[in-house]
Scaffold this motif. Structure first.
Motif, PDB file in Angstrom:
ATOM      1  N   VAL B 193      38.241  25.985  43.448  1.00  0.00           N
ATOM      2  CA  VAL B 193      39.127  26.381  42.209  1.00  0.00           C
ATOM      3  C   VAL B 193      39.331  25.149  41.393  1.00  0.00           C
ATOM      4  CG1 VAL B 193      41.227  27.563  41.508  1.00  0.00           C
ATOM      5  CG2 VAL B 193      39.964  28.292  43.323  1.00  0.00           C
ATOM      6  N   ALA B 235      39.411  26.853  35.936  1.00  0.00           N
ATOM      7  CA  ALA B 235      40.028  28.224  35.925  1.00  0.00           C
ATOM      8  C   ALA B 235      41.425  28.336  35.652  1.00  0.00           C
ATOM      9  CB  ALA B 235      39.854  28.726  37.375  1.00  0.00           C
ATOM     10  N   TRP B 236      42.125  27.225  35.903  1.00  0.00           N
ATOM     11  CA  TRP B 236      43.601  26.823  35.411  1.00  0.00           C
ATOM     12  C   TRP B 236      43.838  25.363  34.516  1.00  0.00           C
ATOM     13  CZ3 TRP B 236      47.971  28.962  38.284  1.00  0.00           C
ATOM     14  CH2 TRP B 236      47.449  29.939  39.266  1.00  0.00           C
ATOM     15  N   ASP B 246      44.676  31.453  35.982  1.00  0.00           N
ATOM     16  CA  ASP B 246      43.522  31.780  36.112  1.00  0.00           C
ATOM     17  C   ASP B 246      43.261  33.359  35.446  1.00  0.00           C
ATOM     18  OD1 ASP B 246      45.088  33.082  38.011  1.00  0.00           O
ATOM     19  OD2 ASP B 246      43.149  32.780  39.670  1.00  0.00           O
TER      20      ASP B 246
END
Lengths: 242, 419
Positions: B193, B235-236, B246
């Motif tokens: 992530v 994603a963030w 996200d």
């Protein structure tokens, strides 16, 4: 730009600090520029990063230490351009620290275990040493560089052998230095190599002024910075030399 | 009996060994506390480890473990993750920054009931910690130069972390997408992530690519190297003072901790706990509660004066803290030691842009005050020097002041100062 940059301003090139800038050696450039300014002499610092062109017309070229892989990239860039070698042959002063010194030599063995060709400005070759040299380093310099002891911090894994055309920068009083014959660094004409970080010129003002005198052609007025004296006394004592 | 336990090979013995080692470790911790030697955590951990070298694995088994590593922000981010994850259940954590295996053992011994464990891990010990705790999440914050005489080249550290990632297929890796060294380390993960932490983190503008050695210009957001290593799509992301999750929600961070880097730390913490089912809306209010982390950013009284104490251990850390003191405009004291835990070499002070302190009243103290004084002199900053921090405080102009100290100096000041 610093002081009164004019036709007489000293041009200092900081060579590939993005590749050879792991150990604070850019401080050498800050020291030179400030010591000139304090004497009313102008300077211009030209910082050259990888992919940028190294001008051939600077007065002083400064190279620092770097990581093993970056060192290989740096030597490739400098060889392709050829201007650093031209400048040194023309008589520019070059100070190269640690990995910087190694790549100015005839050859050095990289982290890949393979011998790589250097720029050939110093008749030295470097091979791995059994145990990395890390710690305070004190050197009695060749008289051409004054009588003030050189102090610094070394952190390298290379053993540097001098050929016939290079002479040592000085004799090791504490620490390892080149790791051969008790000597440190290399001098050939106006090209100087050393393992002294600290940075070298921050700890060794007389050596810094010696380089500036080589460029300006005149001895510079004395300059007293009490904090520098305190630092020298403390570091030499820590190394057990005084 | 003890010798028999250590040498034991019977398959059912592992649990008994862990229990026995834990018990004796706790005894040692109690002795240490009672004798007034310290908080007892580390010694307890050491004793337990000496008796059973797999004690960490035994203590971690059955728990959901998050490991946090990187050069800067480890203690702060560990604290954020711990606070946020406590929404899901009790959490064991080495909150004081004892980030080697003995500290991990001590933290887990102290909270046997905790279902979750959040452990700060020294970069060079992530391999052991991951092998023993089988983490559910590995959080990779950032990698930059730190104690080069002890830790070595940052590239070597990145390669070691990459190997841990390869060897931990069960873990979700939550990683800083803006840092090429971290991207190189996290790239081979089965599940990763990516989090964009925004600005504020010093990189020296450019770096030598961890994969091929060529120059990468990281001053551009979407950095890319010719060899193929490039910034992944996050994603963030942190944008200004908000985090974009996200799922695309934008939340105002409103932290109690100062400094832009803590926005990035908060976003990484939120992304980590989201992997364990704690939604951002539940995590963020808890993360906001963090206002002081093991004395960092805290107020102290030193030499009769109120000071804000800031920790900086390496060029990136100093860069961040200089931004803070520059913004506050208060008088500044810088305290520097160079013991083993700090690294003996201070040459890197010359890579920190101290020029930005010009115009502030600066005093320097600590065992290596002279190194700092020379650095500031050449940066044309007015500086006064006194190795004793209490005496040095008295040399500053009146009013509250900001103090930046490196690791052992920081610890020394916490002992000398009054909270």
């Amino acid at each position: 730009m610093n002081g009164n940059p004019g036709p007489s301003a000293v041009r200092i090139a900081l060579v590939l600090p993005d590749m050879l800038g792991t150990y604070g050696d850019r401080g050498n450039v800050a020291v030179l520029a400030e010591r000139l300014r304090l004497r009313g002499i102008g300077s211009e610092v030209v910082e050259i990063n990888a992919g940028e062109f190294v001008p051939a017309d600077c007065d002083l070229y400064m190279l620092g230490g770097g990581e093993d892989v970056a060192q290989l990239v740096a030597v490739r860039h400098l060889r392709q351009q050829g201007t650093l070698v031209q400048a040194a042959r023309r008589g520019a002063v070059v100070l190269a620290v640690c990995a910087g010194m190694q790549i100015l030599g005839t050859s050095f063995v990289g982290s890949d275990g393979v011998a790589h060709g250097g720029l050939g400005l110093l008749d030295v070759n470097t091979r791995p040493m059994p145990k990395r040299a890390i710690g305070e380093l004190v050197v009695r310099p060749d008289p051409a560089f004054g009588d003030e002891l050189l102090t610094g911090f070394e952190n390298h894994g290379g053993c540097t052998y001098l050929g016939q055309d290079a002479r040592p920068l000085g004799a090791v009083l504490a620490g390892v230095g080149n790791g051969v014959n008790g000597v440190e660094g290399a001098v050939q004409g106006r090209v100087i190599g050393t393992y002294l970080h600290g940075p070298c010129l921050a700890r060794n003002p007389a050596f810094a002024d010696r380089l500036l005198a080589m460029v300006t052609g005149t001895e510079l007025a004395p300059l007293s910075i009490p904090e520098v004296d305190a630092l020298r006394t403390e570091r030499l004592r820590a190394a057990g030399v005084r | 009996m003890v010798v028999g336990l250590v040498g034991s090979r019977d398959p059912g013995g592992k649990r008994r060994r862990t229990l026995a080692a834990t018990k004796l470790g706790k005894g040692a911790a109690w002795l240490s506390r009672t004798a007034g030697l310290g908080e007892g955590g580390i010694i307890g951990g050491r004793v337990a480890m000496a008796l059973d070298r797999d004690v960490l694995s035994g203590l971690a088994s059955g728990r959901t473990v998050v490991l946090v590593t990187g050069t800067n922000g480890k203690t702060t981010t560990t604290s954020m993750v711990t606070r946020a994850l406590s929404a899901a259940g009790p959490v064991a954590s080495n909150s004081t920054g004892a980030n080697m295996p003995d500290g991990h053992v001590a933290a887990l011994m102290a909270r046997p009931e905790a279902r979750y464990a959040v452990l700060e891990v020294d970069e060079m010990h992530l391999d052991i910690a991951a092998e023993q705790t089988k983490p559910a999440v590995i959080l990779l914050l950032n990698l930059s130069r730190d104690q080069i005489d002890r830790v070595g080249e940052v590239r070597t550290v990145a390669a070691r972390l990459r190997q841990v990632v390869v060897d931990s297929p069960q873990a979700v890796v939550v990683a800083n997408a803006d840092d090429p060294m971290v991207v190189f380390a996290a790239e081979p993960a089965q599940r990763v992530v990516w989090v964009s932490v925004g600005g504020g983190r010093w990189t020296g503008d450019a770096t030598s690519c961890p994969k091929c050695g060529e120059r990468i210009d990281v001053s551009v957001e979407r950095w890319a190297c010719a060899c193929g290593l490039r910034r992944p799509e996050p994603a963030w992301a942190v944008r200004d003072q908000t985090v974009i999750t996200d799922s695309g929600r934008e939340l105002a961070l409103q932290l109690n901790l100062p400094g832009q880097v803590n926005y990035g730390n908060a976003a990484l913490a939120m992304a980590a706990v989201a992997q364990l089912g704690v939604v951002p809306e539940a995590a963020l209010p808890r993360i906001r509660e963090v206002s002081e982390v093991a004395g960092r950013y805290g107020d102290l009284v030193i030499g009769g004066r109120k000071v804000r104490l800031l920790l900086a251990k390496n060029p990136a850390g100093w860069h961040e803290m200089l931004q803070l003191v520059r913004a506050s405009g208060r008088p500044v004291m810088l305290v520097v030691n160079a013991r083993e835990a700090d690294g003996f070499d201070l040459s890197w002070l010359w890579d920190v842009p101290f020029e930005q302190l010009a115009g502030l009243q600066v005093v320097v103290a600590g065992e290596r005050a002279a190194d700092m004084a020379v650095r500031l002199r050449y940066a044309r900053v007015d500086v006064t020097m006194n190795p004793d921090p209490v005496e040095a405080v008295r040399m500053t102009p009146p009013g509250d002041l900001d103090v930046i100290a490196n690791y052992t100096a920081f610890r020394m000041l916490r002992v000398k100062g009054e909270a």
